[in-house]
Design a protein around this motif. Sequence first.
Motif, PDB file in Angstrom:
ATOM      1  N   MET A   1      56.085  39.990   9.211  1.00  0.00           N
ATOM      2  CA  MET A   1      56.470  40.648  10.460  1.00  0.00           C
ATOM      3  C   MET A   1      57.098  39.641  11.423  1.00  0.00           C
ATOM      4  O   MET A   1      56.735  38.469  11.428  1.00  0.00           O
ATOM      5  N   VAL A   2      58.035  40.141  12.233  1.00  0.00           N
ATOM      6  CA  VAL A   2      58.781  39.274  13.138  1.00  0.00           C
ATOM      7  C   VAL A   2      58.498  39.672  14.585  1.00  0.00           C
ATOM      8  O   VAL A   2      58.427  40.863  14.895  1.00  0.00           O
TER       9      VAL A   2
ATOM     10  N   LEU B   1      61.814  46.479  20.927  1.00  0.00           N
ATOM     11  CA  LEU B   1      60.969  47.669  20.967  1.00  0.00           C
ATOM     12  C   LEU B   1      61.871  48.889  20.991  1.00  0.00           C
ATOM     13  O   LEU B   1      62.953  48.855  21.554  1.00  0.00           O
TER      14      LEU B   1
ATOM     15  N   VAL C   1      53.702  53.094  15.009  1.00  0.00           N
ATOM     16  CA  VAL C   1      54.676  53.305  13.942  1.00  0.00           C
ATOM     17  C   VAL C   1      54.527  52.215  12.884  1.00  0.00           C
ATOM     18  O   VAL C   1      54.683  52.462  11.676  1.00  0.00           O
ATOM     19  N   ALA C   2      54.150  50.995  13.314  1.00  0.00           N
ATOM     20  CA  ALA C   2      53.943  49.906  12.356  1.00  0.00           C
ATOM     21  C   ALA C   2      52.664  50.123  11.561  1.00  0.00           C
ATOM     22  O   ALA C   2      52.632  49.925  10.347  1.00  0.00           O
TER      23      ALA C   2
ATOM     24  N   ARG D   1      52.474  44.738  17.743  1.00  0.00           N
ATOM     25  CA  ARG D   1      53.123  45.422  16.624  1.00  0.00           C
ATOM     26  C   ARG D   1      53.175  44.519  15.394  1.00  0.00           C
ATOM     27  O   ARG D   1      53.006  44.978  14.262  1.00  0.00           O
TER      28      ARG D   1
END
Lengths: 296, 305
Positions: free
Chosen positions: B100-101, B108, B120-121, B170
């Motif tokens: 993940m970044v 966003l 959503v993640a 996130r």
Amino acid sequence: MPDWIVRLNVAPKLISLSLLGVMLLGWHLATARDAFVQGNLSDTELMTMEFNGDIIRDENDNYIFNPAKISGIPGPMAVAKKCREEFSHPFHTNGTNDHGIAHLVWYTISRFSIGFLAAAFVGIFVGVMIGLSPLLLQSINPFLQVLKPISPLAWMPLLLYTVQKPQLTAILVVFMAAIWPTIANTAFGVSNIREDYLRVASLLQFNWFRRLFKVILPGAAPAIVAGLRISFGSALVAVVPAEMLLGELGVGYLTWIEWNNLDIAGVLFAILVVGVVGYAMDLLFNRAARGVGYAE
Amino acid sequence: MQNNTPSEAVSTAPRSAMLIDHVSKSFPILNANGTPGRGTFNVFEGVKFDIREGEFLTMIGHSGCGKSTLLNIMAGFDKPTEGGIIVDGKQVTAPGLDRMVVFQSFALMPWLTCFDNVRVAVRSAHPDWTKQQVNQHTQKYIDTMGLTGSENKRPALLSGGMKQRVGIARAFCVDPTVLLLDEPFAQIDALTRGVIQDELMRMWQTVNATVFMVTHDVDEAILLSDRIALMTNGPNARLAEIIDVDIPRPRTREQLIEMPEYMRLRNHILKFLISHSRRAPAAQETVGTPAAAAAPTPSVEEVCS
């Protein structure tokens, strides 16, 4: 300043109302005619005028202008009278061409809505397809640029020849007016979506479908709505002449009917109805478009 | 293939979370009119290091040394010209939930609320979870990042610091193998930055994550990192050295500035950066590529800021 003045935002409404008053008064004064003055007209001249119906006798046997035979632009009172008359029986149907004003408004709104919604649906679909591929966008763009400025009315003879039915042709003219801005704006919005959002979509392993509905369409939504707004305006402009030229009943055709009746107050009434219907539809569109947009 | 155990220090080093294996990146040189010219422009070459499980590794270098390009390659957004990225013994070429970044620009979705941006993640990482499980997990990370109360706000209403908190939540909530932070505090004002750095550190310690961060802020690097990787100037940038930060945790800014070890590290890194910014013009001559002129040479002030 009292609280309610601030809350109701009274100042602009007051100014609007006074402007309306001034305009109506100006209109009334400009179109008002002086009472008939006999002056030094001879009896023969008076008899000729009475015979032609320009003047009539009132209950006191004095000559006055015949109110039924007005030349020039009618004043606001005449138009108000016409409005009262039309709204007294909005749902009547006398034969094929004399339908009440509520019927006419309904015909125009349904014709417009079918054409506009069909164009919105097709336009968004085609726009997304084109916008997803830079190659496709570049190759199709020249065609869009040529098709976009063509007046929707220019298609009418061809459409009438092809589909043969004036009802359908009127809807297709609306469709033609609405489709190009939607396609162009949707394609633009989809192809210019921010790289960051697409990167997040690929990080989160979205499949094609989720990527389209969760990222691309919401991301392009402001551009799509802007396109629909342009389409909406041009479709609303196109529906009036389409009705006139095709003889399809509706508020656009009403102007023409009243002109054929040489009822200029009726023409003014029809113009007012077109304006009010357009305004109401625009309010509806804005209500629907709200919530789709977002701030960066 | 036994790529997950680097040949050196097999016995002492903990398991490697990610191996950056001799990665090079070069772009074709373009003529002024945009047509492909002769030769290529090497951003960096032969970069090799591993990220150990559970560590916080920071990469420092001047603008133009290709550290963001390297991060993009690690994330799978970009392809290396040579070499590859190995995670869990397998080469990775596409983006995925295991890397993940956290973006410099936050990235966003502005049409989603803070909560939904994180949710959503979570949903993507755990498609089999019930709605309640997803919401609970999301809420946990929202709370850890101090976003409680802002769940239903759209990103446009938030400050840069709050936005990046959502970005960090996130990224952490899917429990990735390696977290990639691309200059995460560059767009946040200096006062807020410290607070969010503390929160990042707390989050990193609570979930035992592995983090790779790119920055050009020396103090930030020393405060947060276990090791700091130093890149020479581009073009043809190389990994010069990786230094250990032997300062016990938890670290606070107040303690840090009084520690001799901190000053030693800081001077070491600054000396390295300054000497490389002085050497930059010479390096360009030896390379002799026309595109090298485009690489900016940052001032000393910029380095020390």
